[in-house]
Motif scaffolding. Structure first.
Motif, PDB file in Angstrom:
ATOM      1  N   LYS A   3     103.061 -21.603 -14.663  1.00 28.31           N
ATOM      2  CA  LYS A   3     102.788 -21.467 -13.238  1.00 28.31           C
ATOM      3  C   LYS A   3     104.010 -20.993 -12.455  1.00 28.31           C
ATOM      4  CE  LYS A   3      99.121 -24.940 -13.079  1.00 28.31           C
ATOM      5  NZ  LYS A   3      98.641 -26.212 -12.449  1.00 28.31           N
ATOM      6  N   ARG A   4     105.134 -20.854 -13.113  1.00 33.68           N
ATOM      7  CA  ARG A   4     106.358 -20.402 -12.450  1.00 33.68           C
ATOM      8  C   ARG A   4     106.502 -18.902 -12.644  1.00 33.68           C
ATOM      9  NH1 ARG A   4     110.734 -23.233 -15.469  1.00 33.68           N
ATOM     10  NH2 ARG A   4     112.028 -21.932 -14.113  1.00 33.68           N
ATOM     11  N   TRP A   5     106.588 -18.166 -11.547  1.00 33.56           N
ATOM     12  CA  TRP A   5     106.645 -16.725 -11.653  1.00 33.56           C
ATOM     13  C   TRP A   5     107.962 -16.261 -12.277  1.00 33.56           C
ATOM     14  CZ3 TRP A   5     110.121 -13.247  -9.766  1.00 33.56           C
ATOM     15  CH2 TRP A   5     111.000 -13.676  -8.781  1.00 33.56           C
ATOM     16  N   THR A   6     109.037 -17.023 -12.055  1.00 34.89           N
ATOM     17  CA  THR A   6     110.324 -16.629 -12.647  1.00 34.89           C
ATOM     18  C   THR A   6     110.270 -16.686 -14.167  1.00 34.89           C
ATOM     19  OG1 THR A   6     111.063 -18.916 -12.324  1.00 34.89           O
ATOM     20  CG2 THR A   6     111.666 -17.307 -10.646  1.00 34.89           C
ATOM     21  N   LEU A   7     109.666 -17.732 -14.717  1.00 38.60           N
ATOM     22  CA  LEU A   7     109.564 -17.847 -16.170  1.00 38.60           C
ATOM     23  C   LEU A   7     108.608 -16.807 -16.730  1.00 38.60           C
ATOM     24  CD1 LEU A   7     110.439 -19.354 -18.678  1.00 38.60           C
ATOM     25  CD2 LEU A   7     108.595 -20.994 -18.282  1.00 38.60           C
ATOM     26  N   ALA A   8     107.491 -16.560 -16.031  1.00 41.22           N
ATOM     27  CA  ALA A   8     106.560 -15.529 -16.487  1.00 41.22           C
ATOM     28  C   ALA A   8     107.220 -14.150 -16.474  1.00 41.22           C
ATOM     29  CB  ALA A   8     105.316 -15.534 -15.599  1.00 41.22           C
ATOM     30  N   PHE A   9     108.016 -13.872 -15.457  1.00 42.03           N
ATOM     31  CA  PHE A   9     108.700 -12.583 -15.385  1.00 42.03           C
ATOM     32  C   PHE A   9     109.824 -12.501 -16.406  1.00 42.03           C
ATOM     33  CE2 PHE A   9     111.155  -9.186 -13.351  1.00 42.03           C
ATOM     34  CZ  PHE A   9     110.123  -8.299 -13.068  1.00 42.03           C
ATOM     35  N   PHE A  10     110.416 -13.637 -16.752  1.00 41.62           N
ATOM     36  CA  PHE A  10     111.448 -13.643 -17.792  1.00 41.62           C
ATOM     37  C   PHE A  10     110.865 -13.219 -19.137  1.00 41.62           C
ATOM     38  CE2 PHE A  10     113.622 -16.052 -21.174  1.00 41.62           C
ATOM     39  CZ  PHE A  10     114.867 -15.444 -21.105  1.00 41.62           C
ATOM     40  N   TYR A  11     109.627 -13.621 -19.427  1.00 45.06           N
ATOM     41  CA  TYR A  11     108.984 -13.177 -20.662  1.00 45.06           C
ATOM     42  C   TYR A  11     108.823 -11.660 -20.678  1.00 45.06           C
ATOM     43  CZ  TYR A  11     107.819 -18.095 -21.414  1.00 45.06           C
ATOM     44  OH  TYR A  11     107.894 -19.441 -21.605  1.00 45.06           O
ATOM     45  N   ASN A  12     108.527 -11.076 -19.524  1.00 37.77           N
ATOM     46  CA  ASN A  12     108.438  -9.620 -19.447  1.00 37.77           C
ATOM     47  C   ASN A  12     109.801  -8.975 -19.692  1.00 37.77           C
ATOM     48  OD1 ASN A  12     107.070  -7.114 -18.858  1.00 37.77           O
ATOM     49  ND2 ASN A  12     108.097  -7.122 -16.877  1.00 37.77           N
ATOM     50  N   ILE A  13     110.853  -9.590 -19.206  1.00 36.24           N
ATOM     51  CA  ILE A  13     112.206  -9.068 -19.443  1.00 36.24           C
ATOM     52  C   ILE A  13     112.540  -9.115 -20.929  1.00 36.24           C
ATOM     53  CG2 ILE A  13     114.657  -9.549 -19.046  1.00 36.24           C
ATOM     54  CD1 ILE A  13     113.977 -10.368 -16.237  1.00 36.24           C
ATOM     55  N   VAL A  14     112.176 -10.200 -21.600  1.00 35.79           N
ATOM     56  CA  VAL A  14     112.416 -10.305 -23.040  1.00 35.79           C
ATOM     57  C   VAL A  14     111.664  -9.211 -23.794  1.00 35.79           C
ATOM     58  CG1 VAL A  14     112.107 -11.780 -25.060  1.00 35.79           C
ATOM     59  CG2 VAL A  14     112.906 -12.768 -22.918  1.00 35.79           C
ATOM     60  N   ASP A  15     110.422  -8.946 -23.397  1.00 39.47           N
ATOM     61  CA  ASP A  15     109.641  -7.884 -24.046  1.00 39.47           C
ATOM     62  C   ASP A  15     110.279  -6.517 -23.837  1.00 39.47           C
ATOM     63  OD1 ASP A  15     107.832  -9.791 -24.836  1.00 39.47           O
ATOM     64  OD2 ASP A  15     106.452  -9.450 -23.175  1.00 39.47           O
ATOM     65  N   VAL A  16     110.772  -6.258 -22.630  1.00 39.77           N
ATOM     66  CA  VAL A  16     111.402  -4.965 -22.346  1.00 39.77           C
ATOM     67  C   VAL A  16     112.675  -4.794 -23.168  1.00 39.77           C
ATOM     68  CG1 VAL A  16     112.560  -3.615 -20.553  1.00 39.77           C
ATOM     69  CG2 VAL A  16     110.399  -4.749 -20.045  1.00 39.77           C
ATOM     70  N   MET A  17     113.491  -5.842 -23.262  1.00 40.60           N
ATOM     71  CA  MET A  17     114.733  -5.745 -24.033  1.00 40.60           C
ATOM     72  C   MET A  17     114.449  -5.586 -25.522  1.00 40.60           C
ATOM     73  SD  MET A  17     117.270  -8.397 -22.071  1.00 40.60           S
ATOM     74  CE  MET A  17     118.715  -7.608 -22.756  1.00 40.60           C
ATOM     75  N   TYR A  67     100.213 -11.182 -13.152  1.00 39.11           N
ATOM     76  CA  TYR A  67     100.515 -12.557 -12.763  1.00 39.11           C
ATOM     77  C   TYR A  67      99.690 -12.896 -11.523  1.00 39.11           C
ATOM     78  CZ  TYR A  67     103.034 -16.791 -11.522  1.00 39.11           C
ATOM     79  OH  TYR A  67     103.349 -18.091 -11.226  1.00 39.11           O
ATOM     80  N   ARG A  68      98.905 -13.956 -11.604  1.00 43.79           N
ATOM     81  CA  ARG A  68      98.036 -14.360 -10.511  1.00 43.79           C
ATOM     82  C   ARG A  68      98.549 -15.603  -9.782  1.00 43.79           C
ATOM     83  NH1 ARG A  68      92.726 -12.562  -9.849  1.00 43.79           N
ATOM     84  NH2 ARG A  68      92.183 -10.806 -11.202  1.00 43.79           N
ATOM     85  N   GLY A  69      99.760 -16.031 -10.085  1.00 36.27           N
ATOM     86  CA  GLY A  69     100.316 -17.187  -9.402  1.00 36.27           C
ATOM     87  C   GLY A  69     100.808 -16.841  -8.008  1.00 36.27           C
ATOM     88  N   ARG A  70     101.496 -17.793  -7.408  1.00 38.92           N
ATOM     89  CA  ARG A  70     101.973 -17.624  -6.039  1.00 38.92           C
ATOM     90  C   ARG A  70     103.359 -16.990  -6.016  1.00 38.92           C
ATOM     91  NH1 ARG A  70     100.372 -23.240  -2.823  1.00 38.92           N
ATOM     92  NH2 ARG A  70      98.104 -23.097  -3.119  1.00 38.92           N
ATOM     93  N   THR A  71     103.443 -15.857  -5.383  1.00 40.79           N
ATOM     94  CA  THR A  71     104.717 -15.210  -5.092  1.00 40.79           C
ATOM     95  C   THR A  71     104.636 -14.621  -3.687  1.00 40.79           C
ATOM     96  OG1 THR A  71     104.075 -13.033  -5.942  1.00 40.79           O
ATOM     97  CG2 THR A  71     104.998 -14.596  -7.528  1.00 40.79           C
ATOM     98  N   LYS A  72     105.787 -14.246  -3.155  1.00 43.83           N
ATOM     99  CA  LYS A  72     105.834 -13.641  -1.826  1.00 43.83           C
ATOM    100  C   LYS A  72     105.641 -12.132  -1.879  1.00 43.83           C
ATOM    101  CE  LYS A  72     108.855 -17.194   0.145  1.00 43.83           C
ATOM    102  NZ  LYS A  72     110.135 -17.463   0.822  1.00 43.83           N
TER     103      LYS A  72
END
Length: 391
Positions: free
Chosen positions: A252-266, A63-68
């Motif tokens: 562009k939302r890191w939460t939604l992008a990370f949610f896709y990773n959670i779906v893949d893991v589950m 993910y290349r978007g903005r996160t802390k």
């Protein structure tokens, strides 16, 4: 669902309580995803019992978007992304538990023994089980090995050559012969071995399992290194399986992008559980499983649309529902005044030409006079199934 509705849900979906988020962000940079992440870990640990070896390593979610807490790891293919510490089963590559790395916490100094604490946090649930923890030299220290012994766990992992516990004879030098091995034994039943795979290079490894000088194969590798090479690929294999079939979409939302990773893991965890309980031998077993899983998850939504008369009246939606559910069963009629039946052939609306000077084709007709009438010049009344049965 329709594509427009899917885009609307993707736009407004959130994963926590927005009213308390500013207060939680003061102590947790990943507060926006913490609730659903804890839910993921709870379900992963509850539904699978790992085998004898557990691998601990890092995953870099691209993910290349903005996160802390975006990390840069040049050795990874993606290089930029969110780093997650994972513990997974070494045999099946099932993800057991994970922890998002968010960097230094606010109002806190530099963390000490961070790697050891992360590993202990991931495997503490399996204390006193006798399982073996496998990790690379990022985690390995003699102190970590002793801490795992106190928890009733064993350890196998490579260790960096700059650690103080390594004797000088085991470090790399030009004198040592190729394919030679050196062994050392600690009083706490911890063994250390050093193997020379090629000139001027040494692989050093700590082991709580192999307390001997056994070597294997033509290259005379120590048994501890053979065990490490066999079980270390757990996280890498899991990450590779996640990239083969993914639900990721551009956002562009890191939460939604990370949610896709959670779906893949589950989805991967569900497949591994199903595979362990069934004999899957075909190469496309996971693809077929994910296809069946998507249909099962969509089935409640399809059933609700099937019972909606405003959806069924459209031929495109009706044919799509028929293809998924099979033979379509005609629903009880809830229209009591108009549009209860349709014509076999379209006719011009009897009111459009007289009122609007238009010729609008329609399949509906009035129940009283049997004249063709469009939806614009007719009214629809609803009646519950109970009243329909009484009448």
């Amino acid at each position: 669902m329709s594509y427009r509705r899917f885009l609307t849900i993707s736009r407004y979906i959130r994963f926590d309580d927005g009213r308390t988020r500013p207060f939680r962000l003061e102590t947790d940079k990943a507060a926006s995803m913490r609730d659903i992440w804890n839910f993921l870990n709870t379900n992963l640990q509850k539904n699978f019992r790992p085998y004898s070896d557990i691998t601990v390593d890092e995953q870099l979610f691209p993910y290349r978007g903005r996160t802390k807490f975006t990390q840069y790891i040049p050795s990874k293919p993606a290089k930029y992304g969110t780093k997650v510490w994972w513990a997974c089963d070494a045999k099946t590559h099932y993800p057991l538990s994970g922890n998002i790395y968010t960097g230094k916490k606010p109002n806190e100094g530099r963390a000490k023994n961070q790697e050891e604490n992360e590993l202990i946090r991931l495997v503490s649930k399996y204390s006193n089980s006798g399982r073996t923890i496998v990790a690379d030299n990022f985690f390995s220290t003699l102190n970590l090995c002793k801490r795992l012994i106190s928890l009733g766990l064993s350890f196998v992992g490579t260790i960096r050559s700059n650690k103080a516990c390594i004797p000088p004879e085991m470090k790399q030098n030009k004198i040592r012969a190729v394919l030679s091995s050196e062994f050392g034994f600690h009083q706490d039943n911890v063994a250390i071995c050093s193997y020379v795979p090629k000139k001027n290079k040494a692989v050093i490894l700590l082991s709580r399992v192999h307390y001997d000088k056994e070597v294997e194969g033509v290259k005379r590798k120590p048994a501890a290194i053979m065990h490490y090479n066999k079980t270390k690929v757990g996280i890498d294999a899991m990450d590779q399986m996640l990239t083969h079939y993914t639900t990721k979409r551009k956002t562009k939302r890191w939460t939604l992008a990370f949610f896709y990773n959670i779906v893949d893991v589950m989805a991967l965890g569900s497949f591994i559980i199903c595979k362990e309980n069934n004999n899957y031998t075909k190469s496309d077993a996971r693809r077929k499983f994910l296809y069946d899983l998507s249909e099962m998850l969509a089935h409640p939504q399809i059933e609700s649309r099937r019972n909606n008369i405003h959806v069924i009246k459209h031929s495109v939606c009706r044919s799509a529902i028929e293809d998924i559910l099979g033979k379509f069963e005609k629903q009880p009629n809830t229209l009591t005044d108009t549009k209860s039946e349709t014509l076999e052939k379209k006719r011009n609306c009897s009111l459009c030409h007289s009122q609007d000077k238009h010729r609008r084709k329609t399949r509906f007709f009035c129940q009283e006079c049997a004249d063709a009438v469009c939806q614009q010049h007719s009214k629809c009344y609803y009646k519950c199934f109970k009243c329909i049965k009484e009448n």
